[in-house]
Design a protein around this motif. Sequence first.
Motif, PDB file in Angstrom:
ATOM      1  N   GLY A 151       0.856  -1.196   0.000  1.00 11.35           N
ATOM      2  CA  GLY A 151       0.000   0.000   0.000  1.00 11.35           C
ATOM      3  C   GLY A 151       0.885   1.236   0.000  1.00 11.35           C
ATOM      4  O   GLY A 151       0.766   2.109   0.861  1.00 11.35           O
ATOM      5  N   GLY A 207       1.088   3.794  -1.894  1.00 11.28           N
ATOM      6  CA  GLY A 207       0.470   5.093  -2.183  1.00 11.28           C
ATOM      7  C   GLY A 207       1.339   5.979  -3.048  1.00 11.28           C
ATOM      8  O   GLY A 207       1.852   5.567  -4.087  1.00 11.28           O
ATOM      9  N   GLU A 267       0.818  -1.525  -4.793  1.00  8.36           N
ATOM     10  CA  GLU A 267      -0.244  -0.519  -4.738  1.00  8.36           C
ATOM     11  C   GLU A 267      -1.329  -0.887  -5.761  1.00  8.36           C
ATOM     12  O   GLU A 267      -1.018  -1.426  -6.813  1.00  8.36           O
ATOM     13  CB  GLU A 267       0.419   0.860  -5.046  1.00  8.36           C
ATOM     14  CG  GLU A 267      -0.478   2.033  -5.229  1.00  8.36           C
ATOM     15  CD  GLU A 267      -1.477   2.286  -4.100  1.00  8.36           C
ATOM     16  OE1 GLU A 267      -1.103   2.423  -2.934  1.00  8.36           O
ATOM     17  OE2 GLU A 267      -2.674   2.342  -4.452  1.00  8.36           O
ATOM     18  N   GLY A 276      -0.699  -4.216  -7.580  1.00 14.27           N
ATOM     19  CA  GLY A 276      -1.090  -5.451  -6.903  1.00 14.27           C
ATOM     20  C   GLY A 276      -2.031  -5.173  -5.756  1.00 14.27           C
ATOM     21  O   GLY A 276      -2.073  -4.065  -5.219  1.00 14.27           O
ATOM     22  N   TYR A 277      -2.767  -6.205  -5.403  1.00  9.59           N
ATOM     23  CA  TYR A 277      -3.674  -6.146  -4.270  1.00  9.59           C
ATOM     24  C   TYR A 277      -2.986  -6.907  -3.134  1.00  9.59           C
ATOM     25  O   TYR A 277      -2.559  -8.051  -3.329  1.00  9.59           O
ATOM     26  CB  TYR A 277      -5.011  -6.799  -4.670  1.00  9.59           C
ATOM     27  CG  TYR A 277      -6.041  -6.738  -3.591  1.00  9.59           C
ATOM     28  CD1 TYR A 277      -6.761  -5.574  -3.350  1.00  9.59           C
ATOM     29  CD2 TYR A 277      -6.288  -7.852  -2.800  1.00  9.59           C
ATOM     30  CE1 TYR A 277      -7.706  -5.523  -2.337  1.00  9.59           C
ATOM     31  CE2 TYR A 277      -7.235  -7.808  -1.785  1.00  9.59           C
ATOM     32  CZ  TYR A 277      -7.936  -6.646  -1.561  1.00  9.59           C
ATOM     33  OH  TYR A 277      -8.860  -6.592  -0.552  1.00  9.59           O
ATOM     34  N   ILE A 278      -2.838  -6.273  -2.003  1.00  9.76           N
ATOM     35  CA  ILE A 278      -2.012  -6.858  -0.928  1.00  9.76           C
ATOM     36  C   ILE A 278      -2.391  -8.311  -0.635  1.00  9.76           C
ATOM     37  O   ILE A 278      -1.534  -9.190  -0.593  1.00  9.76           O
ATOM     38  CB  ILE A 278      -2.100  -6.007   0.374  1.00  9.76           C
ATOM     39  CG1 ILE A 278      -1.606  -4.579   0.115  1.00  9.76           C
ATOM     40  CG2 ILE A 278      -1.295  -6.661   1.498  1.00  9.76           C
ATOM     41  CD1 ILE A 278      -1.842  -3.601   1.263  1.00  9.76           C
ATOM     42  N   LEU A 320       2.065   1.011   5.780  1.00  6.99           N
ATOM     43  CA  LEU A 320       1.743   2.230   6.515  1.00  6.99           C
ATOM     44  C   LEU A 320       0.449   2.825   6.011  1.00  6.99           C
ATOM     45  O   LEU A 320       0.327   3.156   4.825  1.00  6.99           O
ATOM     46  CB  LEU A 320       2.892   3.236   6.398  1.00  6.99           C
ATOM     47  CG  LEU A 320       4.209   2.678   6.953  1.00  6.99           C
ATOM     48  CD1 LEU A 320       5.390   3.460   6.467  1.00  6.99           C
ATOM     49  CD2 LEU A 320       4.195   2.628   8.464  1.00  6.99           C
ATOM     50  N   HIS A 321      -0.495   2.868   6.891  1.00 11.59           N
ATOM     51  CA  HIS A 321      -1.807   3.440   6.584  1.00 11.59           C
ATOM     52  C   HIS A 321      -2.509   2.703   5.450  1.00 11.59           C
ATOM     53  O   HIS A 321      -3.201   3.323   4.654  1.00 11.59           O
ATOM     54  CB  HIS A 321      -1.681   4.945   6.293  1.00 11.59           C
ATOM     55  CG  HIS A 321      -0.911   5.677   7.335  1.00 11.59           C
ATOM     56  ND1 HIS A 321       0.173   6.467   7.041  1.00 11.59           N
ATOM     57  CD2 HIS A 321      -1.042   5.695   8.679  1.00 11.59           C
ATOM     58  CE1 HIS A 321       0.665   6.954   8.169  1.00 11.59           C
ATOM     59  NE2 HIS A 321      -0.051   6.496   9.177  1.00 11.59           N
TER      60      HIS A 321
HETATM   61  C1  LIG Z   1      -3.453   6.133   2.967  1.00 12.42           C
HETATM   62  S1  LIG Z   1      -2.455   5.580   1.662  1.00 12.42           S
HETATM   63  C2  LIG Z   1      -0.923   5.387   2.451  1.00 12.42           C
HETATM   64  C3  LIG Z   1       0.239   5.439   1.521  1.00 12.42           C
HETATM   65  C4  LIG Z   1       1.617   5.271   2.165  1.00 12.42           C
HETATM   66  N1  LIG Z   1       1.808   3.958   2.685  1.00 12.42           N
HETATM   67  C5  LIG Z   1       1.847   6.296   3.232  1.00 12.42           C
HETATM   68  O1  LIG Z   1       1.726   5.974   4.419  1.00 12.42           O
HETATM   69  O2  LIG Z   1       2.155   7.451   2.907  1.00 12.42           O
HETATM   70  C6  LIG Z   1      -3.000   3.917   1.472  1.00 12.42           C
HETATM   71  C7  LIG Z   1      -2.640   3.350   0.128  1.00 12.42           C
HETATM   72  O3  LIG Z   1      -2.843   1.953   0.148  1.00 12.42           O
HETATM   73  C8  LIG Z   1      -3.468   1.563  -1.042  1.00 12.42           C
HETATM   74  N2  LIG Z   1      -4.225   0.330  -0.740  1.00 12.42           N
HETATM   75  C9  LIG Z   1      -5.261   0.196   0.109  1.00 12.42           C
HETATM   76  N3  LIG Z   1      -5.660  -1.088   0.160  1.00 12.42           N
HETATM   77  C10 LIG Z   1      -4.823  -1.769  -0.645  1.00 12.42           C
HETATM   78  C11 LIG Z   1      -4.716  -3.132  -1.013  1.00 12.42           C
HETATM   79  N4  LIG Z   1      -5.542  -4.038  -0.490  1.00 12.42           N
HETATM   80  N5  LIG Z   1      -3.766  -3.489  -1.872  1.00 12.42           N
HETATM   81  C12 LIG Z   1      -2.891  -2.581  -2.377  1.00 12.42           C
HETATM   82  N6  LIG Z   1      -2.947  -1.275  -2.068  1.00 12.42           N
HETATM   83  C13 LIG Z   1      -3.903  -0.872  -1.221  1.00 12.42           C
HETATM   84  C14 LIG Z   1      -4.354   2.727  -1.412  1.00 12.42           C
HETATM   85  O4  LIG Z   1      -4.646   2.771  -2.809  1.00 12.42           O
HETATM   86  C15 LIG Z   1      -3.509   3.906  -0.980  1.00 12.42           C
HETATM   87  O5  LIG Z   1      -2.711   4.390  -2.003  1.00 12.42           O
END
Ligand SMILES: C[S@@+](CC[C@H](N)C(=O)[O-])C[C@H]1O[C@@H](n2cnc3c(N)ncnc32)[C@H](O)[C@@H]1O
Length: 385
Positions: free
Chosen positions: A187, A189, A215, A241-243, A257-258
């Motif tokens: 994730g 971002g 992401e 990718g999807y986590i 993170l987040h």
């Molecule tokens: C709030 S942002 C945080 C980004 C970065 N990690 C940070 O802390 O600055 C969350 C990111 O995770 C991605 N995301 C959420 N669920 C996800 C998943 N299941 N698989 C991949 N990416 C995911 C979202 O698209 C988003 O870009």
Amino acid sequence: MSNEIQILKHIQSSIDNDSFVRLTFSKPVDGAGTLKKVIISLAIIKRVPQLSFVYRHKTNDMTKNHPIQEGIATIENLLKTEFQNANLFTSKADYAFERSEEKSRLKQTKATFKTAPNRGHDKEKRHLIQGADYLQQLGVLDQNGRVLKDKGDKFKQINKFVEVIEGLLKNHEMLSSGKPIKVVDMGSGKGYLTFALYDYLTTQLKLDASVAGVEVRQDLIDKCNTIAKSVGFEKLNFELGYIGDYSLDKTDILIALHACDTATDDAIAKGMAANAELIICAPCCHKQIRKSMTESEGLDSLLQHGILKERQAEIVTDAIRALIMEANGYKTKVFEFISTEHTGKNLMIIGEKKNQKTDPSKYLEEVEKLKKQFGISQHYLESLV
Ligand SMILES: C[S@@+](CC[C@H](N)C(=O)[O-])C[C@H]1O[C@@H](n2cnc3c(N)ncnc32)[C@H](O)[C@@H]1O
């Protein structure tokens, strides 16, 4: 030579030979004015030696920094027109200057301070990341390398995050083993933290590190890959990718993170399955547990207000995450990694792989107790491990 000229010479030479400790002015000529005292120290600010003046007024202090020669001119003016007393402390001797009417006195005594202080400026922050290029392209710094107005919190968060990593790696064998390190950021971002981590590992620690950001948003993947290429971060890649579906093989450090709601659990589960040495996550929202908290045992009053229920859900979710990680052989730490003024989402869960085998039963019993108390049928992470 007049006493004024003499003390000015002592000031200049103590700065030149680095024995200057402090200079204070007291007894203002205008006794009725608001300025009561001036305290001057020597500091390195933005890598330049400067004289830092604290103007002590009756009700407040004001600080002004001057380059050395400009500062000496200001000191001369304070000495000649504003104050009757000046006390210079150096690591070699103290000097007390007094002026009354037309007469003046200069007395030299033994040094109060035997060494000059560290010149580092209190407010100057140590930054572990260097790369102005990528921070500019990510929209954190402007063209002159200054932090953009609305990106101050982000910049602090990035640096704090790298500081946490620094602390974790300090005595870790990953540093001494000389083996390549693989990091995955789930994730990722906009990639702020992913870039900073790659920069720290490769530029500061000089490690052979490869970092992958995972992401779901293609636009962010494309943008981050373009920036990584343009700044020459060869082993930093972003993958769509999807986590939960991401196939993760041997990984040393897993970061999430987040990542939203249960995506954090997906990431923790993937990290544990990949035998990661370190799992670092900062959870985001906690919907799964909030929704599944049904009949709690005697906690109705605690959960009847939405915000209290939300906070409780956060605590219970993360407490169970930590317990499940412990049960799976990770020593956990849970803490606020940055002050709430910079982000509300500031809780960090860190799991470090334990050396010994763990008996999971005591942790799993605690999980059961919490679930029972809060009327939770299942924590999503349980379903993954
Ligand atoms: C709030 S942002 C945080 C980004 C970065 N990690 C940070 O802390 O600055 C969350 C990111 O995770 C991605 N995301 C959420 N669920 C996800 C998943 N299941 N698989 C991949 N990416 C995911 C979202 O698209 C988003 O870009």
